[in-house]
Design an enzyme around this catalytic site. Structure first.
Site, PDB file in Angstrom:
ATOM      1  N   PHE A 152     -39.137 -36.358  15.085  1.00 24.82           N
ATOM      2  CA  PHE A 152     -39.421 -37.682  14.498  1.00 24.82           C
ATOM      3  C   PHE A 152     -38.577 -38.799  15.083  1.00 24.82           C
ATOM      4  O   PHE A 152     -38.906 -39.973  14.938  1.00 24.82           O
ATOM      5  CB  PHE A 152     -39.205 -37.627  12.970  1.00 24.82           C
ATOM      6  CG  PHE A 152     -37.757 -37.712  12.566  1.00 24.82           C
ATOM      7  CD1 PHE A 152     -37.088 -38.935  12.526  1.00 24.82           C
ATOM      8  CD2 PHE A 152     -37.020 -36.567  12.241  1.00 24.82           C
ATOM      9  CE1 PHE A 152     -35.750 -39.017  12.178  1.00 24.82           C
ATOM     10  CE2 PHE A 152     -35.681 -36.653  11.890  1.00 24.82           C
ATOM     11  CZ  PHE A 152     -35.047 -37.882  11.862  1.00 24.82           C
ATOM     12  N   GLU A 179     -45.134 -34.836  12.153  1.00 24.87           N
ATOM     13  CA  GLU A 179     -46.015 -35.301  11.066  1.00 24.87           C
ATOM     14  C   GLU A 179     -45.427 -36.520  10.353  1.00 24.87           C
ATOM     15  O   GLU A 179     -46.125 -37.215   9.617  1.00 24.87           O
ATOM     16  CB  GLU A 179     -46.282 -34.157  10.076  1.00 24.87           C
ATOM     17  CG  GLU A 179     -45.073 -33.644   9.295  1.00 24.87           C
ATOM     18  CD  GLU A 179     -44.186 -32.672  10.075  1.00 24.87           C
ATOM     19  OE1 GLU A 179     -44.235 -32.673  11.328  1.00 24.87           O
ATOM     20  OE2 GLU A 179     -43.428 -31.929   9.431  1.00 24.87           O
ATOM     21  N   CYS A 284     -29.947 -37.331  18.988  1.00 24.97           N
ATOM     22  CA  CYS A 284     -29.311 -36.062  19.309  1.00 24.97           C
ATOM     23  C   CYS A 284     -28.085 -36.290  20.188  1.00 24.97           C
ATOM     24  O   CYS A 284     -27.324 -35.373  20.439  1.00 24.97           O
ATOM     25  CB  CYS A 284     -30.293 -35.127  19.994  1.00 24.97           C
ATOM     26  SG  CYS A 284     -30.818 -35.775  21.562  1.00 24.97           S
TER      27      CYS A 284
HETATM   28  P1  NAD Z   1     -37.571 -30.447  13.362  1.00 26.42           P
HETATM   29  O1  NAD Z   1     -37.039 -29.257  14.050  1.00 26.42           O
HETATM   30  O2  NAD Z   1     -37.614 -30.447  11.878  1.00 26.42           O
HETATM   31  O3  NAD Z   1     -39.076 -30.731  13.839  1.00 26.42           O
HETATM   32  C1  NAD Z   1     -39.422 -30.747  15.207  1.00 26.42           C
HETATM   33  C2  NAD Z   1     -40.870 -30.316  15.335  1.00 26.42           C
HETATM   34  O4  NAD Z   1     -41.021 -28.988  14.829  1.00 26.42           O
HETATM   35  C3  NAD Z   1     -41.825 -31.191  14.534  1.00 26.42           C
HETATM   36  O5  NAD Z   1     -42.973 -31.434  15.313  1.00 26.42           O
HETATM   37  C4  NAD Z   1     -42.120 -30.359  13.296  1.00 26.42           C
HETATM   38  O6  NAD Z   1     -43.417 -30.589  12.788  1.00 26.42           O
HETATM   39  C5  NAD Z   1     -41.992 -28.933  13.776  1.00 26.42           C
HETATM   40  N1  NAD Z   1     -41.489 -28.012  12.753  1.00 26.42           N
HETATM   41  C6  NAD Z   1     -40.671 -28.291  11.704  1.00 26.42           C
HETATM   42  N2  NAD Z   1     -40.383 -27.161  11.011  1.00 26.42           N
HETATM   43  C7  NAD Z   1     -41.037 -26.155  11.621  1.00 26.42           C
HETATM   44  C8  NAD Z   1     -41.129 -24.737  11.390  1.00 26.42           C
HETATM   45  N3  NAD Z   1     -40.501 -24.165  10.381  1.00 26.42           N
HETATM   46  N4  NAD Z   1     -41.865 -24.005  12.228  1.00 26.42           N
HETATM   47  C9  NAD Z   1     -42.508 -24.572  13.262  1.00 26.42           C
HETATM   48  N5  NAD Z   1     -42.467 -25.906  13.529  1.00 26.42           N
HETATM   49  C10 NAD Z   1     -41.736 -26.684  12.727  1.00 26.42           C
HETATM   50  O7  NAD Z   1     -36.758 -31.697  13.917  1.00 26.42           O
HETATM   51  P2  NAD Z   1     -36.846 -33.214  13.421  1.00 26.42           P
HETATM   52  O8  NAD Z   1     -36.246 -33.308  12.066  1.00 26.42           O
HETATM   53  O9  NAD Z   1     -38.212 -33.762  13.648  1.00 26.42           O
HETATM   54  O10 NAD Z   1     -35.901 -33.910  14.501  1.00 26.42           O
HETATM   55  C11 NAD Z   1     -34.503 -33.971  14.377  1.00 26.42           C
HETATM   56  C12 NAD Z   1     -33.829 -32.875  15.150  1.00 26.42           C
HETATM   57  O11 NAD Z   1     -34.229 -32.940  16.508  1.00 26.42           O
HETATM   58  C13 NAD Z   1     -32.318 -32.985  15.166  1.00 26.42           C
HETATM   59  O12 NAD Z   1     -31.776 -31.712  14.998  1.00 26.42           O
HETATM   60  C14 NAD Z   1     -32.020 -33.535  16.539  1.00 26.42           C
HETATM   61  O13 NAD Z   1     -30.733 -33.231  17.045  1.00 26.42           O
HETATM   62  C15 NAD Z   1     -33.074 -32.871  17.337  1.00 26.42           C
HETATM   63  N6  NAD Z   1     -33.323 -33.559  18.596  1.00 26.42           N
HETATM   64  C16 NAD Z   1     -32.831 -32.975  19.718  1.00 26.42           C
HETATM   65  C17 NAD Z   1     -33.008 -33.600  20.935  1.00 26.42           C
HETATM   66  C18 NAD Z   1     -32.448 -32.985  22.178  1.00 26.42           C
HETATM   67  O14 NAD Z   1     -32.728 -33.490  23.228  1.00 26.42           O
HETATM   68  N7  NAD Z   1     -31.683 -31.920  22.108  1.00 26.42           N
HETATM   69  C19 NAD Z   1     -33.692 -34.810  21.004  1.00 26.42           C
HETATM   70  C20 NAD Z   1     -34.201 -35.354  19.837  1.00 26.42           C
HETATM   71  C21 NAD Z   1     -34.003 -34.719  18.620  1.00 26.42           C
END
Ligand code: NAD
Length: 487
Positions: A152, A179, A284
C-alpha cells in the site's frame, strides 16, 4: 458514504471486468476515513482470465524488437509527466501522504521509466569467436507471463519498479494491487494503454490473500515479484518457489541510523527526523531505530526541536488505516510501560476538519533497549526509537543483530568511521550522512537478510536477470574453417 470512484474492477485484456464472485472491499481515504471506492476481490477463475489474456498477448509482444517496446514506455513516461498533478492527488487521496510526497513518488516513477527506456543499451548480449569459425552469442529472452504483487505504501512507485522493466524486456504482466490503494494502478494501466501498450500485456487483478495464493500456484506464471511485509514475503517466496517459479520477495525493514557525536547536529537532526517522519514513517527505507554513540544529547535535543515543526495534516500525512494508527500507538504505549522515555508523543493526534483521518504525530522515544518491541519490530509509523551505545562497534552490533537488512546509515564527519560502518553494517543499502539511502537509477534497489528473499534486486540493472533468461547460441557458418577439438 461518498464512494467517489465507485467500483474498481479488474483490468483484463484492455477491458474492465467484473469478478466471478462479485465480492468487494471498501477503499477508504485515510486522510478523512471516508469510503472513496469499492475494490473487487478476485478469485482463481479471475486470474485464469488474466493469464489467458497475457499468454496470448505475449506471442506478438515478445517478438517486437526491444527498441519498439521501449517506445511505449517513452510515451508512458511523458504521460506521467503531463498528468503529474492528477496522479499525485490520487496517490495522496488513497494513501494519505502529503501532496509533495505523492508528487515525489510520481517523479520517481518517471525516473524508473527513463531507466526502462535505456534497456536496449543494457541488453545487447555478447558475441565472441570462441573457436576458429565458431561464434557464441547471448540474448536475453523474456520469461512469458510474470506477476507483480505490491503493497500500500507507494501506490505509484512500487508498481513502476516492476512494470516498465518487465514489459520492456518482453514479458506480459499480471499486477496484483494492494486492496487498500487500487486506484493509482488503474491510472497506470489507462496511461499505458494511451501510450500504445497492446491489450493483454498488462493486466490488473485486485484482491487479498486468495488471489495472491492463486498467483503463486498458477502453472502459467513464470515469475513472481513481491513487495510487502516480511511475513507475507516469506509465504509468497516459499509458495512460488515450491511451485518451481522464480521469485523475488522484498519484505519489511527496521533501518538503523548510527549517530556519532562528531556529526553535524543541524544536518543530522534534519535528516533523521525527515527519514523517520516522511510518508508518516511508512517507507521501507524509513529510519526506525537510531543508535546514539557516546555523548550525542545535543543532537537528540536538536531532533526534538526539528520534529516539533512537523505538523500532522500540514507537512505530515496520515497513516494508512485505523488499525495502523492503533498498532503504532500501541507500540508507543508499550515502550513507555517498558521504561523508555517519550521525548515527543504523537499519540491521540487530531487534525482540525479531518477528525476521522488516521493521523499519528512525530514521536521520538529515548532510552530504548535492544530487547524492547520498539527496538526489534517494524513499527511503520512516524516513530524513532533511540538506543544508546558507548562505542561504534557496540552500535554496529545492535544493527547487525536485527533480523532485517534493508538500509543503515551513519552520521559522522569522519571518513574512516563512516567506512567502518559501510563495511560492517548488515544491510543492502547503506547511507553516509543520508537519512533515506535509496539508490537512484541506474543503481538497483534491494535489501539483505529478512528484507529480501531471492537473488538480485528489484530495479536497475540487477532486475534484467530476474525478468529474462539468457539464451546461448553457438554457430559455425564458415566452410573453410578448420575443425578443432573445441568446434
Ligand atoms: P503486506 O505484506 O500486508 O501486503 C503486501 C501484499 O500482500 C498486498 O498486495 C496484500 O494484499 C498481500 N497480502 C497481505 N496479506 C497476505 C497474506 N496473508 N497472504 C497473501 N497475500 C497477502 O504489506 P503492506 O502492509 O501492504 O505494506 C507494508 C509493508 O511492505 C512493510 O512491511 C514495508 O516495509 C514493506 N515494504 C517493503 C519494501 C521493500 O522494498 N523492502 C517496499 C515497500 C514496502
Amino acid at each position: 458514504m461518498s464512494n467517489k470512484y465507485g467500483k474498481v474492477k479488474n483490468y483484463i485484456n484492455g477491458s474492465l471486468l467484473e469478478t466471478v464472485t462479485n465480492r468487494w472491499s471498501n477503499v477508504e481515504s485515510p486522510l478523512t476515513g471516508e469510503v472513496i471506492a469499492e475494490v473487487a476481490l478476485s478469485s482463481r477463475e479471475d486470474l485464469d482470465k488474466a493469464v489467458e489474456a497475457a499468454k496470448s498477448a505475449f506471442e506478438s509482444w515478445s517478438k517486437k524488437p526491444i527498441k519498439d517496446r521501449v517506445q511505449v514506455i517513452f510515451n508512458y513516461r511523458n504521460l506521467l509527466q503531463e498528468n503529474i498533478k492528477e496522479l499525485s492527488e490520487l496517490v495522496q487521496e488513497e494513501n494519505g501522504k502529503t501532496y509533495d510526497e505523492a508528487k515525489a513518488e510520481v517523479e520517481k516513477s518517471i525516473e524508473l521509466c527513463e531507466f526502462a527506456v535505456s534497456l536496449p543499451q543494457l541488453t545487447q548480449g555478447e558475441i565472441l569467436e570462441v573457436s576458429r569459425g565458431v561464434e557464441c552469442r547471448t540474448e536475453y529472452a523474456p520469461l512469458g507471463v510474470v506477476a507483480s504483487i505490491v503493497p500500500f505504501n507507494f501506490p505509484s512507485m512500487v508498481p513502476n519498479w516492476t512494470i516498465p522493466n518487465a514489459i520492456a524486456l518482453g514479458n506480459c504482466m499480471i499486477l496484483k494491487t494492494s486492496e487498500l490503494v487500487p486506484l493509482s494502478a488503474m491510472k497506470i494501466a489507462e496511461l499505458l494503454k494511451k501510450a500504445g501498450l497492446p491489450d493483454g500485456v498488462l493486466n490488473i487483478v485486485h484482491g487479498e490473500k486468495e488471489i495472491v495464493e492463486a498467483i503463486c500456484d498458477h502453472p502459467d506464471i513464470q515469475a513472481v515479484s513481491f513487495v510487502g511485509s516480511t511475513k507475507v514475503a516469506k509465504i509468497v517466496y516459499q509458495r512460488s518457489t515450491s511451485n518451481l517459479k522464480r521469485c523475488l520477495a522484498l519484505g519489511g525493514a527496521k533501518n538503523h541510523l548510527l549517530v556519532l557525536p562528531d556529526a553535524n547536529p543541524e544536518m543530522t537532526a534534519a535528516n533523521v527526523v525527515a527519514s523517520m517522519a516522511g510518508c508518516a514513517g511508512q517507507r521501507c527505507m524509513a529510519a526506525s531505530a537510531m543508535v546514539a554513540v557516546g555523548q550525542s544529547d545535543h543532537i537528540i535535543a536538536q531532533m526534538v526541536e526539528e520534529a516539533k515543526n512537523i505538523i500532522p495534516g500540514k507537512n505530515l500525512g496520515s497513516v494508512i488505516s485505523k488499525a495502523a494508527k492503533e498498532r503504532i500507538e500501541g507500540y508507543i504505549t508499550q515502550a513507555e510501560k517498558d521504561g523508555a522515555k517519550i521525548l515527543l508523543d504523537g499519540r491521540n493526534c487530531k487534525v482540525e476538519g479531518k477528525e476521522n483521518g488516521y493521523y499519528v504525530g512525530p514521536t521520538i522515544i529515548d532510552f530504548v533497549t535492544p530487547e524492547m518491541s520498539v527496538a526489534k519490530e517494524e513499527i511503520f509509523g512516524p516513530v524513532v526509537s533511540i538506543m544508546r551505545s558507548r562505542t561504534l562497534d557496540e552500535a554496529i552490533k545492535i544493527e547487525n543483530a536485527n533480523p532485517y537488512g534493508n538500509a543503515a546509515s551513519v552520521f559522522t564527519q569522519s571518513g574512516g568511521l563512516a567506512r567502518h560502518v559501510m563495511e560492517n553494517a548488515s544491510a543492502g543499502m547503506i547511507g553516509v550522512n543520508i537519512g533515506v539511502p535509496v539508490p537512484r537509477e541506474p543503481f538497483s534497489f534491494g535489501g539483505w537478510n529478512e528484507s529480501r528473499f531471492g537473488v538480485g534486486d528489484i530495479t536497475g540493472k540487477s532486475s534484467i536477470e530476474f525478468w529474462t533468461k539468457l539464451k546461448k547460441m553457438t554457430t559455425k557458418w564458415n566452410p573453410d574453417a578448420g575443425i578443432n577439438w573445441m568446434s
